[in-house]
Design a protein around this motif. Structure first.
Motif, mmCIF file in Angstrom:
data_model
loop_
_atom_site.group_PDB
_atom_site.id
_atom_site.type_symbol
_atom_site.label_atom_id
_atom_site.label_comp_id
_atom_site.label_asym_id
_atom_site.label_seq_id
_atom_site.Cartn_x
_atom_site.Cartn_y
_atom_site.Cartn_z
ATOM 1 N N LYS A 247 2.209 13.371 -14.297
ATOM 2 C CA LYS A 247 1.803 14.287 -15.119
ATOM 3 C C LYS A 247 1.301 15.691 -15.411
ATOM 4 O O LYS A 247 1.640 16.142 -16.209
ATOM 5 C CB LYS A 247 0.670 13.440 -15.300
ATOM 6 N N ASN A 248 1.498 16.225 -14.522
ATOM 7 C CA ASN A 248 1.650 17.619 -13.439
ATOM 8 C C ASN A 248 2.868 18.026 -14.737
ATOM 9 O O ASN A 248 2.925 19.015 -15.833
ATOM 10 C CB ASN A 248 1.657 17.872 -12.685
ATOM 11 N N GLU A 249 4.447 17.431 -15.012
ATOM 12 C CA GLU A 249 5.115 17.772 -15.808
ATOM 13 C C GLU A 249 5.399 17.821 -16.975
ATOM 14 O O GLU A 249 5.288 18.740 -17.659
ATOM 15 C CB GLU A 249 6.527 17.385 -15.575
ATOM 16 N N ILE A 250 4.467 17.481 -17.651
ATOM 17 C CA ILE A 250 3.854 16.639 -19.048
ATOM 18 C C ILE A 250 3.022 17.544 -19.625
ATOM 19 O O ILE A 250 2.986 18.443 -20.750
ATOM 20 C CB ILE A 250 3.338 15.634 -19.679
ATOM 21 N N LYS A 251 2.609 18.283 -18.418
ATOM 22 C CA LYS A 251 1.173 18.896 -18.915
ATOM 23 C C LYS A 251 2.019 20.665 -19.006
ATOM 24 O O LYS A 251 1.856 21.401 -20.378
ATOM 25 C CB LYS A 251 0.149 20.130 -17.661
ATOM 26 N N ASN A 252 2.430 20.977 -18.171
ATOM 27 C CA ASN A 252 3.740 21.531 -18.489
ATOM 28 C C ASN A 252 4.989 22.378 -19.265
ATOM 29 O O ASN A 252 4.722 23.347 -19.886
ATOM 30 C CB ASN A 252 4.657 22.582 -16.812
ATOM 31 N N LEU A 253 4.853 20.728 -20.055
ATOM 32 C CA LEU A 253 6.681 21.018 -21.387
ATOM 33 C C LEU A 253 5.258 20.999 -22.247
ATOM 34 O O LEU A 253 5.477 21.816 -22.952
ATOM 35 C CB LEU A 253 7.060 19.485 -21.011
ATOM 36 N N ASP A 254 3.958 20.353 -22.493
ATOM 37 C CA ASP A 254 2.924 20.930 -23.712
ATOM 38 C C ASP A 254 2.864 22.229 -23.845
ATOM 39 O O ASP A 254 2.801 23.172 -24.611
ATOM 40 C CB ASP A 254 1.561 20.049 -23.695
ATOM 41 N N LYS A 255 2.627 22.659 -22.684
ATOM 42 C CA LYS A 255 2.162 24.238 -22.475
ATOM 43 C C LYS A 255 3.615 25.007 -22.778
ATOM 44 O O LYS A 255 3.188 25.978 -23.488
ATOM 45 C CB LYS A 255 1.627 24.767 -20.393
ATOM 46 N N ARG A 256 4.360 24.897 -22.386
ATOM 47 C CA ARG A 256 5.782 25.893 -23.207
ATOM 48 C C ARG A 256 6.249 25.697 -24.719
ATOM 49 O O ARG A 256 6.277 26.421 -24.876
ATOM 50 C CB ARG A 256 6.755 25.088 -21.849
ATOM 51 N N ILE A 257 6.101 24.226 -24.758
ATOM 52 C CA ILE A 257 5.807 24.623 -26.320
ATOM 53 C C ILE A 257 5.055 24.767 -27.547
ATOM 54 O O ILE A 257 4.953 25.124 -27.825
ATOM 55 C CB ILE A 257 5.954 22.156 -26.734
ATOM 56 N N GLN B 22 4.218 5.529 -5.935
ATOM 57 C CA GLN B 22 4.325 4.865 -6.960
ATOM 58 C C GLN B 22 3.016 6.201 -7.903
ATOM 59 O O GLN B 22 3.024 6.906 -8.439
ATOM 60 C CB GLN B 22 4.251 4.542 -8.015
ATOM 61 N N GLN B 23 1.726 6.073 -6.981
ATOM 62 C CA GLN B 23 0.770 6.608 -7.951
ATOM 63 C C GLN B 23 0.864 8.609 -7.296
ATOM 64 O O GLN B 23 1.094 9.456 -8.109
ATOM 65 C CB GLN B 23 -0.489 6.526 -6.945
ATOM 66 N N LYS B 24 1.534 8.884 -6.692
ATOM 67 C CA LYS B 24 2.197 9.808 -5.977
ATOM 68 C C LYS B 24 2.999 11.122 -7.550
ATOM 69 O O LYS B 24 3.472 11.640 -7.917
ATOM 70 C CB LYS B 24 2.963 10.575 -4.967
ATOM 71 N N GLU B 25 4.098 9.656 -8.328
ATOM 72 C CA GLU B 25 5.034 10.305 -8.663
ATOM 73 C C GLU B 25 3.891 10.178 -9.842
ATOM 74 O O GLU B 25 4.408 11.090 -11.104
ATOM 75 C CB GLU B 25 5.929 8.864 -8.706
ATOM 76 N N ILE B 26 3.385 9.475 -10.301
ATOM 77 C CA ILE B 26 2.701 9.439 -11.719
ATOM 78 C C ILE B 26 2.075 11.267 -11.956
ATOM 79 O O ILE B 26 2.147 11.260 -12.921
ATOM 80 C CB ILE B 26 1.552 8.540 -11.841
ATOM 81 N N GLY C 238 0.788 -1.294 0.041
ATOM 82 C CA GLY C 238 0.120 -0.012 -0.021
ATOM 83 C C GLY C 238 0.677 1.825 -0.344
ATOM 84 O O GLY C 238 0.365 2.233 -0.475
ATOM 85 N N LYS C 239 2.018 1.051 1.063
ATOM 86 C CA LYS C 239 2.987 1.988 1.171
ATOM 87 C C LYS C 239 3.511 2.338 -0.390
ATOM 88 O O LYS C 239 3.192 3.674 -1.088
ATOM 89 C CB LYS C 239 4.167 2.535 2.160
ATOM 90 N N GLU C 240 4.433 1.578 -1.134
ATOM 91 C CA GLU C 240 4.359 1.650 -1.748
ATOM 92 C C GLU C 240 3.738 2.073 -3.332
ATOM 93 O O GLU C 240 4.359 2.950 -4.507
ATOM 94 C CB GLU C 240 4.971 0.554 -3.053
#
Length: 68
Positions: A37-47, A29-33, A23-25
């Motif tokens: 996802k947020n980083e991808i959205k930020n990169l898409d916006k920058r592009i 992992q869900q937090k990392e995902i 459960g902890k793992e």
């Protein structure tokens, strides 16, 4: 019979610890995902912003200067 009960209790304790660890793992992992996802959205916006700037700069370069 008492040995069997003791063995089963040990196995249950072990399984509870394993489930807790899984459960902890999973949470980690869900937090990392979500962070990725947020980083991808930020990169898409920058592009998209960069694409808009490039198109704007190309349009400016293709126009004839006013003295022509």
């Amino acid at each position: 019979m008492e040995n069997l009960v003791k063995k089963l209790e040990e196995q249950i304790t072990f399984l509870q610890q394993e489930i807790s660890q899984i459960g902890k793992e999973l949470y980690s992992q869900q937090k990392e995902i979500n962070d990725l996802k947020n980083e991808i959205k930020n990169l898409d916006k920058r592009i998209e912003d960069m694409d808009g700037e490039i198109v704007s700069n190309i349009d400016k370069e293709d126009k004839k200067p006013p003295h022509y």
